[in-house]
Design an enzyme around this catalytic site. Structure first.
Site, PDB file in Angstrom:
ATOM      1  N   HIS A 133      -3.478 -43.858 -50.292  1.00 57.56           N
ATOM      2  CA  HIS A 133      -3.667 -44.260 -48.890  1.00 57.56           C
ATOM      3  C   HIS A 133      -3.854 -45.743 -48.895  1.00 57.56           C
ATOM      4  CE1 HIS A 133      -4.863 -44.849 -44.433  1.00 57.56           C
ATOM      5  NE2 HIS A 133      -5.579 -43.831 -44.560  1.00 57.56           N
ATOM      6  N   GLN A 136      -5.598 -48.252 -46.329  1.00 58.75           N
ATOM      7  CA  GLN A 136      -7.289 -47.787 -46.326  1.00 58.75           C
ATOM      8  C   GLN A 136      -7.806 -48.636 -47.153  1.00 58.75           C
ATOM      9  OE1 GLN A 136      -8.994 -46.051 -43.451  1.00 58.75           O
ATOM     10  NE2 GLN A 136     -10.611 -47.348 -44.524  1.00 58.75           N
ATOM     11  N   CYS A 262     -13.555 -43.671 -44.485  1.00 59.66           N
ATOM     12  CA  CYS A 262     -12.535 -43.785 -43.621  1.00 59.66           C
ATOM     13  C   CYS A 262     -11.929 -43.453 -42.762  1.00 59.66           C
ATOM     14  CB  CYS A 262     -10.835 -43.549 -44.682  1.00 59.66           C
ATOM     15  SG  CYS A 262     -10.609 -41.351 -45.587  1.00 59.66           S
TER      16      CYS A 262
HETATM   17  N1  NVA Z   1      -7.938 -37.966 -47.384  1.00 56.18           N
HETATM   18  C1  NVA Z   1      -7.537 -37.282 -46.251  1.00 56.18           C
HETATM   19  C2  NVA Z   1      -7.295 -39.832 -45.484  1.00 56.18           C
HETATM   20  C3  NVA Z   1      -7.910 -39.560 -43.808  1.00 56.18           C
HETATM   21  C4  NVA Z   1      -7.823 -40.742 -43.490  1.00 56.18           C
HETATM   22  C5  NVA Z   1      -6.493 -36.662 -45.612  1.00 56.18           C
HETATM   23  O1  NVA Z   1      -5.359 -37.082 -46.499  1.00 56.18           O
HETATM   24  O2  NVA Z   1      -6.095 -35.916 -44.916  1.00 56.18           O
HETATM   25  N1   CP Z   2      -8.485 -43.305 -41.827  1.00 59.72           N
HETATM   26  C1   CP Z   2      -7.554 -43.368 -41.822  1.00 59.72           C
HETATM   27  O1   CP Z   2      -6.301 -43.396 -41.628  1.00 59.72           O
HETATM   28  O2   CP Z   2      -7.719 -42.559 -39.907  1.00 59.72           O
HETATM   29  P1   CP Z   2      -6.270 -42.134 -39.038  1.00 59.72           P
HETATM   30  O3   CP Z   2      -6.463 -40.798 -40.177  1.00 59.72           O
HETATM   31  O4   CP Z   2      -7.379 -41.532 -38.025  1.00 59.72           O
HETATM   32  O5   CP Z   2      -5.325 -42.822 -39.075  1.00 59.72           O
END
Ligand code: NVA
Ligand code: CP
Length: 307
Positions: A133, A136, A262
């Site tokens: 990610h 983020q 996040c």
């Molecule tokens: N680790 C989480 C982050 C969400 C923004 C996911 O992948 O669901």
């Molecule tokens: N932190 C983040 O990526 O949030 P969303 O899943 O709401 O986009």
């Protein structure tokens, strides 16, 4: 001949020097926006947003950010496009990238976004995969710098799942010269091959979350169950019960340590309400900064360095 297109698929895709530029540029772009100064470097440009998983922050930050830069967006999901009806990724990439100027994708396997990028004529941005990610972490480090200055030489404690966020923190540590103290329940640790870290030098593993947090400059965590892993929810709830960031964990970190998440968060699971809603938490700045850093990223990918 025009320069080769750049993608942002992993944190590793940029150098320390490029990050220094992006953080400075994000601050400039944020100031312009707060001062109501019109800034339209991406007039007439279009960003496609492809979501195969849910989102609040990623969608709003890219969509609002692109409009603020004078551009526009097209929003696609698996359910309302041919992407969900087995059109080959290669074909989708070729078609979509002939009509827009950049593509952001949130999907499952990193291999999908890599395949898309390999067949795209325009920059592709990772808006979250199972493995990474990067947008983020870009926002998180920018937020750290705003509050505390350079992150080089600092210690970040990661408490919880060895997931996409953790992997990306490890890549960032190698590039930007800080250390991540990782504590995960057994069976949920970092897989170095997946994290694609080169040396393993940027992180240390601790069995006990308290040891990971001791002396840390930043304590951070994430949901116990990431999107796509919902079937493991019950099992994970049991395994992660001792990996909750609470006031006791924050006490062993440095007194001026920050807390980040996040979001979305589950109060009472991975973090207690008095931590996420307490004075050390910078989660709302962190969320807002997604938009500012991504505007700098879009400008960089489409216009290159502008100063
Ligand atoms: N680790 C989480 C982050 C969400 C923004 C996911 O992948 O669901
Ligand atoms: N932190 C983040 O990526 O949030 P969303 O899943 O709401 O986009």
């Amino acid at each position: 001949m025009s320069p080769p297109i750049r993608h942002y698929l992993q944190f590793n895709d940029f150098t320390a020097d490029e990050y220094a530029y992006l953080f400075e540029r994000a601050a400039v772009i944020k100031r312009k926006f707060k001062a109501y100064e019109k800034y339209h470097p991406l007039a007439d440009r279009t960003l496609a947003l492809i979501f195969e998983k849910a989102s609040t922050r990623t969608r709003v930050s890219f969509e609002a950010g692109m409009y603020q830069l004078g551009g526009s967006v097209v929003h696609l999901t698996t359910g309302d496009s041919q992407l969900g009806r087995a059109e080959p990724i290669e074909d989708s990439a070729k078609v979509i990238s002939r009509m827009v100027d950049a593509v952001m994708i949130r999907t499952f396997g990193q291999d999908k976004i890599e395949t898309f990028a390999a067949h795209s004529r325009v920059p592709v941005i990772n808006g979250l995969t199972n493995e990474f990610h990067p947008c983020q972490i870009l926002a998180d480090i920018f937020t750290y710098i705003e509050h505390r200055g350079s992150i080089a030489g600092r210690t970040v404690a990661w408490v919880g799942d060895g997931n996409n966020m953790a992997n990306t923190w490890l890549q960032a540590a190698e590039i930007l010269g800080f250390t991540v103290h990782v504590s995960t329940p057994s069976g949920y640790g970092i897989d170095e091959a997946v994290a694609n870290v080169r040396s393993g030098a940027g992180y240390k593993v601790f069995k006990n979350p308290e040891d990971a947090c001791r002396g840390a400059d930043l304590v951070t965590t994430d949901v116990w169950t990431s999107m796509g892993y919902e079937a493991e929810n019950e099992e994970r709830r049991k395994a992660f019960a001792d990996w909750r960031v609470d006031a006791d964990l924050m006490k062993v970190a440095r007194p001026d340590a920050l807390f980040m998440h996040c979001l979305p968060a589950h109060r009472g699971e991975e973090v207690d309400a008095d931590v996420i809603d307490g004075p050390q938490s910078v989660v709302w700045d962190e969320a807002e900064n997604r938009m500012h850093v991504q505007k700098a990223l879009l400008e960089f990918l489409l216009r290159g360095r502008v100063d």
